[in-house]
Design a protein around this motif. Structure first.
Motif, PDB file in Angstrom:
ATOM      1  N   ILE A   1     -10.359  11.688  -2.372  1.00 54.71           N
ATOM      2  CA  ILE A   1      -9.261  12.145  -1.497  1.00 54.71           C
ATOM      3  C   ILE A   1      -9.784  12.827  -0.237  1.00 54.71           C
ATOM      4  O   ILE A   1      -9.030  13.416   0.515  1.00 54.71           O
TER       5      ILE A   1
ATOM      6  N   THR B   1      -3.595   9.621   0.398  1.00 52.51           N
ATOM      7  CA  THR B   1      -4.284   9.383  -0.876  1.00 52.51           C
ATOM      8  C   THR B   1      -4.295  10.640  -1.739  1.00 52.51           C
ATOM      9  O   THR B   1      -4.121  10.592  -2.949  1.00 52.51           O
ATOM     10  N   ARG B   2      -4.517  11.764  -1.075  1.00 51.61           N
ATOM     11  CA  ARG B   2      -4.524  13.037  -1.790  1.00 51.61           C
ATOM     12  C   ARG B   2      -3.250  13.212  -2.621  1.00 51.61           C
ATOM     13  O   ARG B   2      -3.286  13.671  -3.756  1.00 51.61           O
TER      14      ARG B   2
ATOM     15  N   SER C   1     -12.859   4.042  -4.038  1.00 49.33           N
ATOM     16  CA  SER C   1     -12.658   3.951  -5.488  1.00 49.33           C
ATOM     17  C   SER C   1     -13.985   4.266  -6.165  1.00 49.33           C
ATOM     18  O   SER C   1     -14.954   3.535  -6.019  1.00 49.33           O
TER      19      SER C   1
ATOM     20  N   ARG D   1      -5.709   4.347   8.952  1.00 46.96           N
ATOM     21  CA  ARG D   1      -4.639   3.789   8.124  1.00 46.96           C
ATOM     22  C   ARG D   1      -3.298   4.205   8.711  1.00 46.96           C
ATOM     23  O   ARG D   1      -3.176   5.303   9.244  1.00 46.96           O
TER      24      ARG D   1
ATOM     25  N   HIS E   1       0.856  -1.190   0.000  1.00 46.90           N
ATOM     26  CA  HIS E   1       0.000   0.000   0.000  1.00 46.90           C
ATOM     27  C   HIS E   1       0.893   1.241   0.000  1.00 46.90           C
ATOM     28  O   HIS E   1       2.033   1.185   0.461  1.00 46.90           O
TER      29      HIS E   1
ATOM     30  N   THR F   1     -10.149   8.212  -7.466  1.00 46.59           N
ATOM     31  CA  THR F   1      -9.955   7.837  -6.064  1.00 46.59           C
ATOM     32  C   THR F   1     -10.309   9.044  -5.215  1.00 46.59           C
ATOM     33  O   THR F   1      -9.739  10.122  -5.407  1.00 46.59           O
TER      34      THR F   1
ATOM     35  N   SER G   1     -10.662   6.627   1.235  1.00 44.62           N
ATOM     36  CA  SER G   1     -10.119   6.608  -0.135  1.00 44.62           C
ATOM     37  C   SER G   1     -10.976   5.754  -1.074  1.00 44.62           C
ATOM     38  O   SER G   1     -10.471   4.866  -1.758  1.00 44.62           O
TER      39      SER G   1
ATOM     40  N   VAL H   1      -1.193  10.712  -3.629  1.00 37.59           N
ATOM     41  CA  VAL H   1      -1.137   9.697  -4.684  1.00 37.59           C
ATOM     42  C   VAL H   1      -1.917  10.206  -5.898  1.00 37.59           C
ATOM     43  O   VAL H   1      -1.467  10.117  -7.041  1.00 37.59           O
ATOM     44  N   VAL H   2      -3.086  10.783  -5.653  1.00 36.91           N
ATOM     45  CA  VAL H   2      -3.939  11.257  -6.746  1.00 36.91           C
ATOM     46  C   VAL H   2      -3.330  12.485  -7.424  1.00 36.91           C
ATOM     47  O   VAL H   2      -3.152  12.531  -8.638  1.00 36.91           O
TER      48      VAL H   2
ATOM     49  N   HIS I   1      -1.275  10.274 -10.157  1.00 34.43           N
ATOM     50  CA  HIS I   1      -2.337  10.094 -11.158  1.00 34.43           C
ATOM     51  C   HIS I   1      -2.418  11.292 -12.109  1.00 34.43           C
ATOM     52  O   HIS I   1      -2.527  11.122 -13.321  1.00 34.43           O
TER      53      HIS I   1
END
Lengths: 438, 128
Positions: free
Chosen positions: B10, A197-198, B17, A392, A192, B8, B15, A200-201, A205
């Motif tokens: 944020i 996440t912010r 999908s 997480r 992971h 995804t 998170s 990663v995006v 991405h």
């Protein structure tokens, strides 16, 4: 010999932790506060973190790193807090006496009545993760690359491989791309991502940069300059799988493989460290095991949000002021230990000495879990907690407990922080907090 | 034509999908979201994704050679690279004030690019 300075408080480090602590102590009434900083300006690492996302909890808006720092710098400049820049602390003793040096004044002896450790953290290097191969130029830590690009105006390479998906690695993938370099990919040994996440995006991405989970770098090629790296898939045991090797041509390997609290001075002062955090064991006032020495921010454990660094700094600064102005009766009773319970890796503060004030407990979970209730638990009773849809490991969790909840702690037995499945229903505990970003 | 786009979310540690189904630009459905925020996020990311711009510009006679800058609001995502590229040509003279407008209305987006810190003049550079 030179004159010995005896301020009410000396703060070592002028990042968000040091600035926050100095200001909180000053505002709590300490007149003679000194900040010692080895860099040429205030702000610590923030001036090079030019991306936005800082401050959503403290200021209820998102700022860039330099903007977040500027707010504290502006406040410090309105006070008569003494700032010693370009000054390196060489030694620290258990009686809080400091030996420091700078080019203007030479050796300085400082004996403060209280002390805050705010030295932050530093990056793990190639040598701490033992990557085989040659030792060419072009292997650089993500934070060092960030400094080169954002402060010095230097581009460390043109074709880049990033090892580790911590927030700094992700941020630098975007930064290298925007500065015209090509980022071949980000390789992460875990299954992971290590960062938010912010990031990663918005960093990967958005720019079509591939993230290879369960992969690591197993060889560095090139005698003078990096010419390529070998990457391999890893198994569940995190060991490279034979036959999965692939050679990736590149001129730069950027490492984003973790941060280590910087506690060399703490050790010299005899401060007890917690192996789980690699930082000082602190109580609810952020006081360490050594009388009158406090700690806050990333020297204590590595936070993901600067907002939490500021919170711990304010607690430490106020407590240092209280220590000098009011003094403190030594407790008759032994401190209470706060143990990490179910799905909790570590907790700060690790001990409670007084139960007279609100305490924020910060902790990381061991593994991701949905629909939970992180709780402060005494014996069998949950005292304070809140529901969370998801926890997480990259995102630190905070649980607050007020004096009411802490009041009868001593009689009730073992104190721990634990993450329990949420069985629904109401009960104590508030709303989920807003999520910040680094 | 019916198409599915993946995002995804944020907005929280879940998170989610997300899958957005559209036909000729008309949104038919958002799937995978745990809450209303997720649905709105997918719609925004499909219709008009926006991002903040942060980069550096060159400074002459400053205590540092670069000044960090930020947009006053998010701009359309497809324009971010172009905005950063156009800012690469900017050269300022120190001192610069925190919040000083560096480029007004960048690429006609309505967002200004402003200094995100104060940058003092180098002592040895003297004053004009």
């Amino acid at each position: 010999m030179h004159k010995v300075r005896k301020p009410d408080l000396a703060v070592i480090g002028a990042g968000p932790a040091g600035l926050g602590a100095a200001l909180a102590a000053y505002e709590a009434g300490l007149k003679d506060v000194m900040i010692i900083e080895r860099d040429v300006e205030l702000g610590g690492i923030l001036p090079q973190c030019i991306h936005d996302g800082f401050g959503s909890i403290v200021f209820k808006e998102t700022l860039t790193g330099p903007q977040y720092a500027q707010r504290f710098i502006d406040r410090v400049e309105k006070t008569d807090i003494e700032v010693k820049l370009n000054t390196m602390v060489l030694d620290l003793k258990p009686d809080r006496s400091i030996t420091a040096v700078n080019a203007r004044e030479g050796i300085l002896e400082i004996r403060p009545r209280s002390l805050v450790l705010a030295m932050g953290c530093r990056e793990r290097t190639r040598h701490q993760i033992l990557i085989p191969g040659y030792r060419p130029a072009g292997v650089i830590c993500a934070g060092a690359a960030q400094r080169d690009i954002n402060i010095e105006g230097l581009l460390p390479g043109r074709r880049v491989v990033i090892l580790g998906s911590g927030d700094i690695g992700l941020i630098m993938a975007r930064r290298f791309t925007l500065e015209g370099a090509e980022v071949e990919g980000v390789y992460e040994i875990m299954d992971h991502p290590g960062g938010l996440t912010r990031n990663v995006v918005q960093c990967l991405h958005d720019f079509d940069i591939p993230l290879h989970l369960s992969h690591t770098v197993t060889f560095i090629h090139g005698r003078k300059r990096v010419e390529a790296v070998t990457v391999s898939r890893v198994g569940e045991d995190l060991k490279p799988v034979r036959g999965t090797e692939r050679v990736v041509p590149c001129d730069t390997l950027v490492l984003s493989v973790g941060l280590i609290p910087e506690n060399e001075l703490s050790k010299k002062a005899g401060v007890a460290l917690d192996p789980a955090t690699a930082g000082p064991v602190v109580d609810e006032r952020m006081e360490t095991s050594v009388d009158g020495i406090f700690a806050c921010g990333n020297v204590m454990n590595v936070f993901d949000l600067v907002d939490y660094v500021t919170h711990t700094a304010e607690v430490a600064g106020r407590a240092a002021a209280e220590y000098v102005l009011v003094g403190r009766k030594r407790e008759r009773e032994a401190p209470l230990r706060v143990e990490p319970g179910r799905n909790v890796k570590f907790v700060v503060p690790q001990i409670l000495r007084g139960l007279d004030r609100e305490v924020s407990f910060y902790f990381r979970v061991r593994h991701p879990e949905r629909a939970v209730r992180p709780n402060l638990v005494v014996g069998e009773k949950a005292l304070a907690g809140r529901r969370a849809k998801m926890v997480r490991p990259p995102e630190m969790v905070r649980v607050k407990a007020g004096p009411e909840e802490l009041k009868s702690l001593r009689e009730r037995g073992e104190v721990r922080i634990e993450v329990m499945p949420d069985t629904g229903g109401g009960g104590e505990g508030g709303e989920e907090e807003g999520d910040g970003a680094k | 034509m019916r198409k599915t786009h993946s995002f995804t979310c944020i907005n929280c540690p879940l998170s989610c999908s997300l899958e957005l189904v559209e036909e000729d630009g008309e949104i038919l459905e958002v799937k995978g979201n745990d809450c209303e925020i997720g649905r709105r996020y997918a719609e925004e990311e499909f219709r008009d994704p926006r991002r903040m711009v942060t980069t550096t510009v060159k400074v002459r006679n400053g205590i540092l050679p670069l000044l960090p800058v930020v947009s006053t609001k998010p701009i359309p995502k497809p324009l971010v690279k172009e905005a950063v590229r156009s800012l690469a040509g900017v050269v300022l003279e120190a001192p610069v004030e925190d919040g000083q407008v560096i480029v007004a209305d960048i690429l006609n987006t309505g967002a200004d690019i402003v200094a995100s810190r104060r940058l003092d003049r180098l002592h040895s550079a003297g004053n004009d």
